[in-house]
Design an enzyme around this catalytic site. Structure first.
Site, short mmCIF file in Angstrom:
data_model
loop_
_atom_site.label_atom_id
_atom_site.label_comp_id
_atom_site.label_asym_id
_atom_site.label_seq_id
_atom_site.Cartn_x
_atom_site.Cartn_y
_atom_site.Cartn_z
NE ARG A 126 -3.54 -2.25 2.79
CZ ARG A 126 -3.24 -3.43 3.34
NH1 ARG A 126 -2.02 -3.64 3.83
NH2 ARG A 126 -4.14 -4.39 3.41
CE LYS B 193 -7.63 -1.52 5.59
NZ LYS B 193 -8.36 -1.56 4.30
CG HIS C 28 -4.68 0.83 -3.51
ND1 HIS C 28 -4.03 0.63 -2.31
CD2 HIS C 28 -5.67 -0.11 -3.55
CE1 HIS C 28 -4.59 -0.36 -1.66
NE2 HIS C 28 -5.59 -0.83 -2.39
NE ARG D 170 -2.97 -3.66 -1.26
CZ ARG D 170 -2.48 -4.52 -0.36
NH1 ARG D 170 -1.19 -4.72 -0.26
NH2 ARG D 170 -3.30 -5.20 0.43
CG HIS E 294 -6.15 -8.95 1.24
ND1 HIS E 294 -6.41 -9.24 -0.09
CD2 HIS E 294 -5.95 -7.60 1.29
CE1 HIS E 294 -6.37 -8.12 -0.79
NE2 HIS E 294 -6.09 -7.12 0.02
CE1 TYR F 248 -6.56 -6.71 -6.83
CE2 TYR F 248 -6.42 -8.15 -4.93
CZ TYR F 248 -6.36 -6.89 -5.48
OH TYR F 248 -6.11 -5.82 -4.68
#
Length: 291
Positions: A139, A164, A235, A238, A261, A270
């Site tokens: 990120r 995150k 982003h 990414r 994640h 994706y």
């Protein structure tokens, strides 16, 4: 955020302290304060006097004035903290329901477009930083917060500290990315910008890291220079990282770990943009006899 300003009301001071106790990120604190300020402006009185009906009317006001679903939900999250934590009156939020967000697929660059964007980046520091964003799937905030000591060339990994969700993880470090980081390190050290144990991508003041805004500006400039017409942010790199790995048959659970994640469902988006996978599927019409 300034928590010692004498002009701050006791109610706001208490909310600031509640957020500080829980070590909420500065941007999160600002968003929560902004949400309560919106409610105060709507009520034209102190937010701690709000009733259930007031809050319901406030949400209707947000909807009627065209507030986006993301902003609306973020406002409700801030208000929930205020009423649940600061006031201890969680019953006031019972009729405030978040709205469903539209499901969209992210914009993704092709491998050729990603290479062209990086090649068009004129500043060696920005090129190295964007190479990390694309080559490791980080990120923008994670790229900016990297320190020199986070590069582990022995294990070919990048240590992402407190990404995150306030979680540490390791990201992949490819030989190409490592070579670009070393090139930048030599230049940055010669310029006196690389401090011992300091930021990998320092800002104008070496004591401060590169900002997300500066990184996104570098992406926009490189996108225009490369002649790419898609709307690209940091982003997007990414997203492209994850999509290109999936197209190369990398297990989606591995991609989930690399991206940091929490849920596989987040990574599965994706699969909807990996066009190379779609091209390999033989449609049913292809198996029918020619007309």
């Amino acid at each position: 955020m300034d928590t010692t300003n004498p002009a701050v009301s006791p109610l706001r001071q208490r909310m600031l302290e509640d957020m500080r106790m829980r070590k909420l990120e500065p941007r999160t604190q600002e968003a929560y304060i902004r949400a309560v300020r919106k409610l105060s402006a709507f009520l034209k009185r102190s937010p701690d006097t709000a009733t259930v009906e007031d809050l319901r009317n406030f949400q209707l006001h947000l909807v009627d004035t065209g507030t986006s679903p993301i902003t609306l939900n973020a406002t409700l999250t801030g208000l929930k903290f205020f009423f649940d934590t600061t006031l201890g009156r969680s019953e006031l939020m019972v009729r405030m329901q978040p709205v469903k967000l539209p499901r969209t697929v992210p914009a993704v660059l092709s491998v050729q477009e990603a290479a062209a964007l990086l090649a068009a980046t004129r500043n060696i520091k920005h090129q190295a930083a964007l190479s990390v964003a694309y080559g490791a799937g980080l990120r923008a905030s994670e790229v900016c917060r990297l320190k020199v000591g986070d590069v582990d060339s022995q294990r070919m990994a990048l240590r992402v500290e407190q990404g995150k969700g306030a979680k540490d993880r390791y990201a992949m470090l490819s030989p190409v990315v490592l070579a670009r980081l070393r090139s930048w390190w030599r230049v940055g050290r010669a310029q006196g910008k690389m401090l011992p144990g300091g930021w990998l991508f320092p800002g104008l003041d070496p004591m401060d890291p590169l900002t997300i805004r500066q990184l996104n500006r570098a992406v926009h400039d490189a996108t225009a220079a490369a002649g790419i017409t898609k709307r690209v942010t940091t982003h997007t790199l990414r997203h492209s990282f994850a999509t290109h790995l999936l197209e190369r048959k990398v297990d989606i659970r591995v991609i989930q770990v690399l991206l940091g994640h929490k849920r596989l469902e987040t990574t599965s988006i994706y699969a909807h943009v990996a066009t190379d996978l779609l091209r390999e599927v033989l449609g049913p019409l292809e198996q029918t006899p020619p007309a």
